[in-house]
Design a protein around this motif. Structure first.
Motif, PDB file in Angstrom:
ATOM      1  N   ALA A 235       0.835  -1.207   0.000  1.00 32.52           N
ATOM      2  CA  ALA A 235       0.000   0.000   0.000  1.00 32.52           C
ATOM      3  C   ALA A 235       0.867   1.254   0.000  1.00 32.52           C
ATOM      4  O   ALA A 235       1.980   1.262   0.527  1.00 32.52           O
ATOM      5  CB  ALA A 235      -0.935   0.006   1.211  1.00 32.52           C
ATOM      6  N   LEU A 236       0.324   2.310  -0.585  1.00 34.92           N
ATOM      7  CA  LEU A 236       0.972   3.618  -0.648  1.00 34.92           C
ATOM      8  C   LEU A 236       0.021   4.699  -0.156  1.00 34.92           C
ATOM      9  O   LEU A 236      -1.202   4.566  -0.258  1.00 34.92           O
ATOM     10  CB  LEU A 236       1.360   3.982  -2.087  1.00 34.92           C
ATOM     11  N   GLU A 237       0.612   5.769   0.309  1.00 30.09           N
ATOM     12  CA  GLU A 237      -0.140   7.000   0.570  1.00 30.09           C
ATOM     13  C   GLU A 237       0.137   7.940  -0.597  1.00 30.09           C
ATOM     14  O   GLU A 237       1.273   8.382  -0.780  1.00 30.09           O
ATOM     15  CB  GLU A 237       0.314   7.635   1.881  1.00 30.09           C
ATOM     16  N   PRO A 238      -0.855   8.247  -1.445  1.00 29.75           N
ATOM     17  CA  PRO A 238      -0.602   9.064  -2.642  1.00 29.75           C
ATOM     18  C   PRO A 238       0.010  10.416  -2.286  1.00 29.75           C
ATOM     19  O   PRO A 238      -0.394  11.053  -1.307  1.00 29.75           O
ATOM     20  CB  PRO A 238      -2.005   9.241  -3.241  1.00 29.75           C
ATOM     21  N   ARG A 239       0.978  10.858  -3.108  1.00 26.46           N
ATOM     22  CA  ARG A 239       1.611  12.152  -2.823  1.00 26.46           C
ATOM     23  C   ARG A 239       1.770  13.028  -4.064  1.00 26.46           C
ATOM     24  O   ARG A 239       1.431  14.197  -4.042  1.00 26.46           O
ATOM     25  CB  ARG A 239       2.978  11.917  -2.175  1.00 26.46           C
ATOM     26  N   TYR A 240       2.292  12.506  -5.151  1.00 24.89           N
ATOM     27  CA  TYR A 240       2.507  13.297  -6.362  1.00 24.89           C
ATOM     28  C   TYR A 240       1.808  12.639  -7.551  1.00 24.89           C
ATOM     29  O   TYR A 240       1.689  11.421  -7.608  1.00 24.89           O
ATOM     30  CB  TYR A 240       4.001  13.430  -6.669  1.00 24.89           C
ATOM     31  N   GLY A 241       1.352  13.466  -8.492  1.00 24.94           N
ATOM     32  CA  GLY A 241       0.676  12.944  -9.674  1.00 24.94           C
ATOM     33  C   GLY A 241      -0.672  12.329  -9.359  1.00 24.94           C
ATOM     34  O   GLY A 241      -1.102  11.379 -10.015  1.00 24.94           O
ATOM     35  N   ILE A 242      -1.361  12.881  -8.384  1.00 28.32           N
ATOM     36  CA  ILE A 242      -2.640  12.299  -7.945  1.00 28.32           C
ATOM     37  C   ILE A 242      -3.696  12.373  -9.048  1.00 28.32           C
ATOM     38  O   ILE A 242      -4.500  11.443  -9.206  1.00 28.32           O
ATOM     39  CB  ILE A 242      -3.114  12.975  -6.650  1.00 28.32           C
ATOM     40  N   ASP A 243      -3.690  13.433  -9.831  1.00 27.38           N
ATOM     41  CA  ASP A 243      -4.659  13.524 -10.935  1.00 27.38           C
ATOM     42  C   ASP A 243      -4.445  12.406 -11.951  1.00 27.38           C
ATOM     43  O   ASP A 243      -5.407  11.849 -12.496  1.00 27.38           O
ATOM     44  CB  ASP A 243      -4.556  14.887 -11.629  1.00 27.38           C
ATOM     45  N   ILE A 244      -3.173  12.074 -12.229  1.00 31.37           N
ATOM     46  CA  ILE A 244      -2.871  10.961 -13.137  1.00 31.37           C
ATOM     47  C   ILE A 244      -3.392   9.655 -12.543  1.00 31.37           C
ATOM     48  O   ILE A 244      -3.981   8.825 -13.242  1.00 31.37           O
ATOM     49  CB  ILE A 244      -1.350  10.855 -13.392  1.00 31.37           C
ATOM     50  N   MET A 245      -3.181   9.463 -11.254  1.00 37.22           N
ATOM     51  CA  MET A 245      -3.670   8.253 -10.593  1.00 37.22           C
ATOM     52  C   MET A 245      -5.187   8.137 -10.715  1.00 37.22           C
ATOM     53  O   MET A 245      -5.724   7.056 -11.004  1.00 37.22           O
ATOM     54  CB  MET A 245      -3.276   8.267  -9.111  1.00 37.22           C
ATOM     55  N   LYS A 246      -5.874   9.221 -10.467  1.00 37.66           N
ATOM     56  CA  LYS A 246      -7.335   9.201 -10.542  1.00 37.66           C
ATOM     57  C   LYS A 246      -7.814   8.856 -11.947  1.00 37.66           C
ATOM     58  O   LYS A 246      -8.778   8.106 -12.119  1.00 37.66           O
ATOM     59  CB  LYS A 246      -7.900  10.560 -10.105  1.00 37.66           C
ATOM     60  N   THR A 247      -7.134   9.378 -12.949  1.00 45.62           N
ATOM     61  CA  THR A 247      -7.503   9.080 -14.340  1.00 45.62           C
ATOM     62  C   THR A 247      -7.273   7.604 -14.646  1.00 45.62           C
ATOM     63  O   THR A 247      -8.124   6.943 -15.256  1.00 45.62           O
ATOM     64  CB  THR A 247      -6.670   9.949 -15.309  1.00 45.62           C
ATOM     65  N   ARG A 248      -6.144   7.073 -14.226  1.00 44.26           N
ATOM     66  CA  ARG A 248      -5.830   5.666 -14.488  1.00 44.26           C
ATOM     67  C   ARG A 248      -6.827   4.729 -13.810  1.00 44.26           C
ATOM     68  O   ARG A 248      -7.181   3.677 -14.355  1.00 44.26           O
ATOM     69  CB  ARG A 248      -4.418   5.347 -14.008  1.00 44.26           C
ATOM     70  N   ARG A 249      -7.257   5.077 -12.615  1.00 41.98           N
ATOM     71  CA  ARG A 249      -8.166   4.222 -11.852  1.00 41.98           C
ATOM     72  C   ARG A 249      -9.633   4.539 -12.130  1.00 41.98           C
ATOM     73  O   ARG A 249     -10.513   3.750 -11.781  1.00 41.98           O
ATOM     74  CB  ARG A 249      -7.898   4.374 -10.354  1.00 41.98           C
ATOM     75  N   GLY A 250      -9.909   5.701 -12.705  1.00 37.21           N
ATOM     76  CA  GLY A 250     -11.298   6.105 -12.907  1.00 37.21           C
ATOM     77  C   GLY A 250     -12.005   6.367 -11.593  1.00 37.21           C
ATOM     78  O   GLY A 250     -13.208   6.111 -11.463  1.00 37.21           O
ATOM     79  N   LEU A 251     -11.263   6.898 -10.625  1.00 30.57           N
ATOM     80  CA  LEU A 251     -11.788   7.143  -9.283  1.00 30.57           C
ATOM     81  C   LEU A 251     -11.448   8.551  -8.830  1.00 30.57           C
ATOM     82  O   LEU A 251     -10.470   9.140  -9.271  1.00 30.57           O
ATOM     83  CB  LEU A 251     -11.182   6.159  -8.268  1.00 30.57           C
ATOM     84  N   GLU A 252     -12.248   9.066  -7.911  1.00 29.80           N
ATOM     85  CA  GLU A 252     -11.959  10.348  -7.291  1.00 29.80           C
ATOM     86  C   GLU A 252     -11.538  10.195  -5.840  1.00 29.80           C
ATOM     87  O   GLU A 252     -10.825  11.031  -5.306  1.00 29.80           O
ATOM     88  CB  GLU A 252     -13.192  11.271  -7.360  1.00 29.80           C
ATOM     89  N   GLU A 253     -11.976   9.104  -5.201  1.00 29.41           N
ATOM     90  CA  GLU A 253     -11.715   8.929  -3.774  1.00 29.41           C
ATOM     91  C   GLU A 253     -10.242   8.595  -3.538  1.00 29.41           C
ATOM     92  O   GLU A 253      -9.739   7.550  -3.944  1.00 29.41           O
ATOM     93  CB  GLU A 253     -12.599   7.823  -3.194  1.00 29.41           C
ATOM     94  N   LEU A 254      -9.541   9.462  -2.835  1.00 26.82           N
ATOM     95  CA  LEU A 254      -8.106   9.324  -2.629  1.00 26.82           C
ATOM     96  C   LEU A 254      -7.750   8.030  -1.910  1.00 26.82           C
ATOM     97  O   LEU A 254      -6.788   7.348  -2.270  1.00 26.82           O
ATOM     98  CB  LEU A 254      -7.598  10.524  -1.832  1.00 26.82           C
TER      99      LEU A 254
END
Length: 211
Positions: A108-127
């Motif tokens: 597991a990770l705690e998101p820190r940088y490039g969060i918008d890219i992560m959300k796009t890849r996962r199709g999610l908004e919930e951090l």
């Protein structure tokens, strides 16, 4: 496109030369960085699991099993060991040294940088749900089977200094029920009370790291 601060640089080879259990704990709080053509994404490691090779029935290299999948585990520490579990790619750090096939799964990770890219890849908004299990974090960061065998001492994938946990919890690994006595080894480590840990369960003990 978000850029990393200039003081974020890859950890070098000596970091990965630690014994596997020590390395699994030392990785907590480190920043896992992945660079792709879409940009840079990164998160703090908050949960790991250690797999100690030939004598560990839960390890892919149990009994020195050497296959196309496990080959990288027999090489030097500090390489990326990626493998597919069902449809998910999982990311591990090779440890133990040459011909001593051990590895550490990043859970597991705690998101820190490039969060918008992560959300796009996962199709999610919930951090909270972006990187709170092994399959989610690789998809969020763009880690794939193409990263198999990559050195973690330089881009495109590497670990860097992050934060120093105040407390680490230690307990049994997850999802290895059919591995005999190995299922009870306390080789799972996580940042105590971190909300991004994949599963909160009873811990064997805590390691308080406050000075």
């Amino acid at each position: 496109m978000e850029e990393l601060p200039k003081d974020i640089v890859p950890l070098q080879q000596d970091f990965y030369e630690q014994p596997t259990l020590e390395l699994a704990m030392a990785m907590l709080g480190c920043l896992l960085v992945k660079e792709t053509h879409q940009g840079i994404s990164a998160g703090f490691i908050v949960e790991t699991e250690a797999y100690k090779g030939p004598g560990d029935r839960a390890a892919h290299s149990y009994n020195n099993r050497r296959t196309a999948r496990t080959e990288v585990m027999f090489h030097r520490s500090g390489l990326a060991y990626t493998y597919l579990m069902h449809t998910h790619c999982l990311f591990n750090v090779v440890s133990g040294g040459e011909e001593k096939p051990e590895a550490i799964l990043v859970r597991a990770l705690e998101p820190r940088y490039g969060i918008d890219i992560m959300k796009t890849r996962r199709g999610l908004e919930e951090l909270k749900n972006l990187t709170n299990c092994p399959g989610k974090l690789t998809k969020s960061l763009g880690i794939t089977m193409e990263d198999y065998g990559c050195s973690l001492t330089h881009p495109p994938i590497y670990l860097a200094k992050g934060f120093y946990p105040e407390s680490i919890s230690v307990g049994k690994r997850i999802g290895i029920e059919n591995t005999g006595e190995a299922r009870d080894y306390p080789w799972r480590f996580w940042v105590t009370n971190n909300q991004f840990v994949s599963r909160h369960q009873k811990f064997e003990y805590e390691v308080n790291l406050k000075p």
